[in-house]
Design an enzyme around this catalytic site. Sequence first.
Site, PDB file in Angstrom:
ATOM      1  N   GLU A 183       0.950  -1.310   0.029  1.00 33.59           N
ATOM      2  CA  GLU A 183       0.035  -0.032   0.054  1.00 33.59           C
ATOM      3  C   GLU A 183       0.826   1.163  -0.001  1.00 33.59           C
ATOM      4  O   GLU A 183       0.457   2.233   0.739  1.00 33.59           O
ATOM      5  CB  GLU A 183      -1.129  -0.170   1.089  1.00 33.59           C
ATOM      6  CG  GLU A 183      -2.208  -0.820   0.976  1.00 33.59           C
ATOM      7  CD  GLU A 183      -3.303  -0.866   2.119  1.00 33.59           C
ATOM      8  OE1 GLU A 183      -3.111   0.034   2.924  1.00 33.59           O
ATOM      9  OE2 GLU A 183      -4.250  -1.431   1.984  1.00 33.59           O
ATOM     10  N   TYR A 254     -12.401  -2.996   0.942  1.00 35.48           N
ATOM     11  CA  TYR A 254     -13.068  -3.638   1.857  1.00 35.48           C
ATOM     12  C   TYR A 254     -14.477  -3.049   1.701  1.00 35.48           C
ATOM     13  O   TYR A 254     -14.740  -1.874   1.165  1.00 35.48           O
ATOM     14  CB  TYR A 254     -12.482  -2.849   3.189  1.00 35.48           C
ATOM     15  CG  TYR A 254     -10.994  -3.507   3.646  1.00 35.48           C
ATOM     16  CD1 TYR A 254     -11.190  -4.764   4.328  1.00 35.48           C
ATOM     17  CD2 TYR A 254      -9.908  -3.232   3.187  1.00 35.48           C
ATOM     18  CE1 TYR A 254     -10.041  -5.342   4.539  1.00 35.48           C
ATOM     19  CE2 TYR A 254      -8.821  -3.511   3.622  1.00 35.48           C
ATOM     20  CZ  TYR A 254      -8.622  -5.001   4.203  1.00 35.48           C
ATOM     21  OH  TYR A 254      -7.474  -5.319   4.382  1.00 35.48           O
ATOM     22  N   GLU A 301      -5.948  -8.437  -0.302  1.00 37.75           N
ATOM     23  CA  GLU A 301      -6.575  -7.889   1.060  1.00 37.75           C
ATOM     24  C   GLU A 301      -7.981  -7.685   0.535  1.00 37.75           C
ATOM     25  O   GLU A 301      -8.247  -6.642  -0.410  1.00 37.75           O
ATOM     26  CB  GLU A 301      -6.161  -6.394   1.709  1.00 37.75           C
ATOM     27  CG  GLU A 301      -4.670  -6.861   2.488  1.00 37.75           C
ATOM     28  CD  GLU A 301      -4.519  -5.758   3.055  1.00 37.75           C
ATOM     29  OE1 GLU A 301      -5.338  -4.956   3.568  1.00 37.75           O
ATOM     30  OE2 GLU A 301      -3.217  -5.460   3.309  1.00 37.75           O
ATOM     31  N   GLN A 359      -8.356 -10.518   7.803  1.00 36.12           N
ATOM     32  CA  GLN A 359      -7.244 -11.260   8.155  1.00 36.12           C
ATOM     33  C   GLN A 359      -7.828 -12.835   8.429  1.00 36.12           C
ATOM     34  O   GLN A 359      -9.095 -13.060   8.174  1.00 36.12           O
ATOM     35  CB  GLN A 359      -6.378 -10.654   9.114  1.00 36.12           C
ATOM     36  CG  GLN A 359      -5.959  -9.525   8.509  1.00 36.12           C
ATOM     37  CD  GLN A 359      -4.762  -8.774   9.336  1.00 36.12           C
ATOM     38  OE1 GLN A 359      -4.200  -9.117  10.119  1.00 36.12           O
ATOM     39  NE2 GLN A 359      -4.417  -7.324   9.179  1.00 36.12           N
TER      40      GLN A 359
END
Length: 509
Positions: A183, A254, A301, A359
């Site tokens: 990132e 997300y 992610e 996670q």
Amino acid sequence: MHHLRPTADPAASDHVGITLGPAVGTASPRLFGSFVEHLGRGVYGGIYEPGHPSATSEGFRGDVLELVRELGVTVVRYPGGNFVSGYDWRDGVGPRDRRPSRLDLAWKSIETNEFGTDEFAAWCRAAGVEPMLAINLGLGDTASAVRLLEYTNHPSGTELSDERVANGSPEPHDVRLWCLGNELDGPWQLGHRTAEGYAEIAAVTASAMRMFDPELELVAVGSSNAEMPTFGAWEQTVLERTAGLVDFLSCHIYFYEDDDLGAFLRSARVLDGFLEKVDAVIRHVKATQPDARDVKISLDEWNVWDHREYGGIASRPGFEIAPRLLEVDYTVADAVVVGSLLQSILTHCDIVTIAAMAQLVNVIGPIRAEPGTPAWRQTIFHPFAAAARSAGHTVISTRTDAADTADGADTVATVTQSADGTAVEVMLTNRSPERSADVDLDLRSLAPDAVESAQLLWDPDAHASNTADDRDRVVLRPVPAVLGEGRLRLSLPPVSWAAVRLSCRPNGG
């Protein structure tokens, strides 16, 4: 066996006919990856707790290991995440009593370094998963990355490889997957860089690592999320500079419910668009760079998480060892969204070949663990474990005849078939907050023989969750499903996710 029969108003039901289209591609087992970061209780009190009643001789929580295997995880990214951009891997190797404690600026914590590279490699062997190591290209540099590679992968005969042997790992860890930072497009990241700055250090590091082993698989950093102002331009700059050097481009995303359940349930539509935009940049660079590798997406992610929490962490006073951070209690709605995101990943298996739910334990994870008591499954555990049965399958496109809304049909189906043709997995999401769906899925071309299992994730309360006191309120339960003349029929209540396994006659015989 008791079958779940949710009651619904017949007038609030839709008939949904679904047919099969052409094959999309093969679902790489690496699509069912996860992520362990030195964040909160993800490591200490998560995968590692020497004093726990289930602990192995190496200090790994045995109950967590069992759940990781049940979950079907295939590859695990480590040690970060934001953590890696300030991490010196040398702090986490060697005798534990000589390892230094350090401040972790990313998560406002104290890192004891009791668990490091060798412990992670040993944990991966115990869990039966492939390691995916991230290197520090934030505050770190190429030299440190190459030394880590020598430490992990060289057999013996050099200072670093012999040090690994002396530390108790006589055989090389043979890590094949490496992330070139994390990132670094984000201003929150230690060592935040421009696209040009990151692209240069990524290219230099990738070139050096390939001089050690040209067969390594390298992941370049893509955008941290779809809303980054540099999204698209970042990808193009990085890919043009690293053409011929990297195999994957990462992207992260997300989702969270923000007082609009209907919009939240349609999160997979956003993921579809995000993946397709990243792929468009990859294809553009490939067309203009003849020496470029065949780059695929590493969605390393993804999950349901309200990332607005991050600001609160950054402003916490003081530093603690393994503080309780990001320990989300996942709901039915969260699990339905996770199931639909897994379907999106599968239906993009031609462009996405690595994915890691972020996670694994405690920290926004499908597994929760408390000191001294058995670990348990969060709601999102169940769709992941069911979808992971599709690893290695052919993914087949589907089409629904239901009336589409502006955001697409409420009922989404994903179908996969095993390589030998004898098993089919069907995943179904009803993302309507109010209406049931009576599904009629035409599977005749696959010659289905029998329904092996049909399970539904649903609860009258879309915000119900599993807790330490009620660990199995939300699970996959048997639901009636009928197979006749090659057609599968079942009913889905609002806000639900289903997984059906069928046996088939080989080769349609």
